[in-house]
Design a protein around this motif. Structure first.
Motif, PDB file in Angstrom:
ATOM      1  N   ASP A 145     -56.079  36.048 -95.135  1.00 60.37           N
ATOM      2  CA  ASP A 145     -56.457  35.152 -95.783  1.00 60.37           C
ATOM      3  C   ASP A 145     -57.376  35.496 -96.954  1.00 60.37           C
ATOM      4  O   ASP A 145     -57.418  35.000 -98.099  1.00 60.37           O
ATOM      5  N   ASN A 268     -66.395  36.991 -88.815  1.00 61.69           N
ATOM      6  CA  ASN A 268     -67.365  37.699 -89.512  1.00 61.69           C
ATOM      7  C   ASN A 268     -68.785  37.134 -89.587  1.00 61.69           C
ATOM      8  O   ASN A 268     -69.817  37.981 -89.918  1.00 61.69           O
ATOM      9  N   GLY A 270     -69.807  34.823 -91.114  1.00 57.60           N
ATOM     10  CA  GLY A 270     -70.128  34.218 -92.442  1.00 57.60           C
ATOM     11  C   GLY A 270     -70.402  32.699 -92.526  1.00 57.60           C
ATOM     12  O   GLY A 270     -71.402  32.120 -92.917  1.00 57.60           O
ATOM     13  N   THR A 425     -60.897  25.292 -90.689  1.00 59.50           N
ATOM     14  CA  THR A 425     -60.665  26.382 -91.634  1.00 59.50           C
ATOM     15  C   THR A 425     -59.254  26.766 -92.390  1.00 59.50           C
ATOM     16  O   THR A 425     -59.201  27.523 -93.390  1.00 59.50           O
ATOM     17  N   ALA A 426     -58.210  26.120 -91.761  1.00 57.75           N
ATOM     18  CA  ALA A 426     -56.937  26.580 -92.407  1.00 57.75           C
ATOM     19  C   ALA A 426     -56.068  25.490 -92.510  1.00 57.75           C
ATOM     20  O   ALA A 426     -55.959  24.533 -91.272  1.00 57.75           O
TER      21      ALA A 426
END
Ligand SMILES: *Cc1c(COP(=O)(O)O)cnc(C)c1O
Length: 494
Positions: A145, A268, A270, A425-426
């Motif tokens: 991504d 991660n 974030g 998120t996707a």
């Protein structure tokens, strides 16, 4: 607003310097010296704005040295018809207390667009402000991504180039096509024979090669990373937490001041950390629920205070969360330890040398106060997709499904029925194969057939950037061994 390093808090940089530099010289990450709070009445004001206005307003607190008109121009350009929904980050409710924040309406159909459509503006402006005359080359190793989102963000941006390495057999058909057909005059893409780790290790080696750095400097270039360690990538993500809250107030789901939870599919660290900054700014958030797949290193950390990357690595159907070291956790540790930079540096040393560290009881308690957590198996991910489709006619991707499954378990365990936003998120079309499998369908189709089949089956429309991949000419069909990555970058920049 000044920025300091998580490993040496006496460092003081401007926002432009922190963004241009990316990573602190001592290896730490940059954080704002203090976290701004939303003034009284800010939520009401933000409720009346569109996404661009919200982004401009929220980011302005952190970007001293950037003018209002500059920020307005960035937001207008980053969040416009490159998104296929005028709301940019719309909220979809499946019942009165469960809401999905859709962050995948951008050009690459994953949430990384939210930051990577903005980062090039922040970075090029930061280089202007710091007087750096060189061109920057973004160098990316991707598991799927990030690479595509960075390519779309930086393509044809002046004074920048971008080169992406992806593992030859480590990305989905659709992800590979997205990258090999990439448009733009300043872009390069190459497969690496090996896995993601090989690609990432190769990129790290290139970054630390002094001879190459000197040579590129002489040619007027320097290398930078598009990873979420850069503050310029994290900051745009703070916006959508606040925006989702405003949307729920605007449609009468909550009243201004009511607390809500966010459940975030995490890799991660974030995305969820951006939610923590929004909370610290004063957004009424009760819990941030950190959702992991089978790679449950963060679940264990939040429960026990032990971060231990010495464990089995699993490849899952939510590959963007397959991660053992969550870099952005360092920023949280810095804040929750009362900015104890020495302590943070010692944890990171331990992580590097032993693969493990244990935080103090105080930090563990501070983490548990604001974060809940949970992980789920591959079967739970799949059954979550099927159940939400069946009960609500709503199609979600595998990463979002991890969060949905963890939220369900969290509610069952705690009885906490606070309205919750699942961060989506996707696009499900980006992971068509796994989504079809979850819905009990054949999975022996090629990338394009998967997209068509998913559309037929669910009566939803495939996002245009994915549907239009068919028939696009492949521009980058090269593959190299990991030993040849450095030479490839050298050639690209000659
Ligand atoms: C990158 C990514 C994540 C994980 O986000 P982090 O900021 O790394 O925690 C989750 N889902 C998708 C689809 C992603 O691309």
């Amino acid at each position: 607003m000044n920025y300091q390093s998580t490993r040496d808090k006496s460092t003081r940089l401007s926002a432009a310097q922190a963004i241009a530099q990316g990573l602190a010289r001592d290896g730490g990450l940059f954080v704002p010296a203090s976290i701004p709070t939303l003034p009284k009445g800010a939520i009401a004001k933000l409720c009346a704005m569109d996404y661009r206005g919200r982004a401009e307003y929220v980011m302005s607190f952190y970007l001293d040295g950037f003018s209002g008109s500059e920020l307005k121009a960035f937001c207008t350009s980053a969040y416009s018809d490159n998104f296929d929904d005028p709301a940019i980050a719309p909220v979809h409710s499946t019942d009165g207390i469960t809401h999905y924040l859709e962050l995948w309406h951008g050009p690459t159909c994953a949430f990384k667009d939210m930051a990577l459509q903005m980062l090039p503006h922040l970075l090029t402006a930061s280089l202007e402000k710091t007087g750096d005359k060189r061109e920057v080359c973004m160098l990316v190793a991707t598991s799927g991504d990030t690479g595509k989102a960075a390519l779309e963000g930086f393509r044809d941006v002046q004074r920048t180039k971008i080169f992406v390495f992806y593992p030859k057999d480590g990305v989905s058909d659709v992800q590979q096509l997205q990258m090999t057909t990439q448009a733009g005059e300043n872009v390069g893409v190459c497969a690496v024979r090996g896995n993601f780790d090989d690609a990432q290790t190769g990129v790290k080696k290139i970054f630390s090669d002094t001879a190459l750095r000197k040579e590129l400097n002489a040619r007027g270039y320097f290398l930078s990373s598009a990873n979420s360690i850069n503050w310029g990538r994290l900051l745009p993500q703070v916006v959508y937490y606040i925006s989702a809250y405003c949307d729920l107030v605007n449609n009468g789901t909550i009243r201004s001041g009511d607390e809500i939870d966010f459940c975030v599919p995490t890799g991660n660290f974030g995305d969820i950390l951006a939610g923590w900054y929004a909370k610290r700014m004063g957004l009424p958030v009760k819990k941030l629920i950190c959702a992991s797949n089978k790679n449950d290193v963060l679940t264990e950390f939040i429960r026990t205070g032990v971060y231990n990357k010495n464990r089995q690595f699993y490849t899952t159907v939510s590959p963007s969360m397959d991660i053992l070291v969550s870099s952005n956790l360092e920023r949280l540790l810095f804040e929750l330890s009362g900015k104890d930079d020495k302590l943070v540096a010692s944890y990171m040393d331990d992580l590097f040398s032993k693969g493990c560290y244990t935080v103090t009881d105080e930090i563990r308690a501070a983490v548990a106060d604001e974060f809940a957590c949970g992980c789920c198996s591959e079967e739970e991910t799949e059954s979550s997709i099927a159940a939400i489709m069946k009960e609500h006619g709503y199609l979600i991707d595998t990463h979002t499904a991890v969060a949905a499954a963890v939220l369900k378990k969290y509610r069952a365990e705690t009885g906490d029925m606070t309205p919750a936003v699942v961060v989506s998120t996707a696009s499900p079309y980006k992971f068509s194969n796994a989504v079809l499998s979850a819905l009990g369908q054949r999975t022996d189709l090629d990338g394009f057939e998967q997209i068509s089949r998913l559309s037929e089956l669910t009566g939803t429309k495939a996002p245009a950037p994915l549907a239009s991949l068919r028939g696009r000419p492949v521009r980058f069909d090269g593959a190299v061994d990991k030993e040849d990555m450095l030479r490839t970058v050298d050639d690209f920049l000659s």
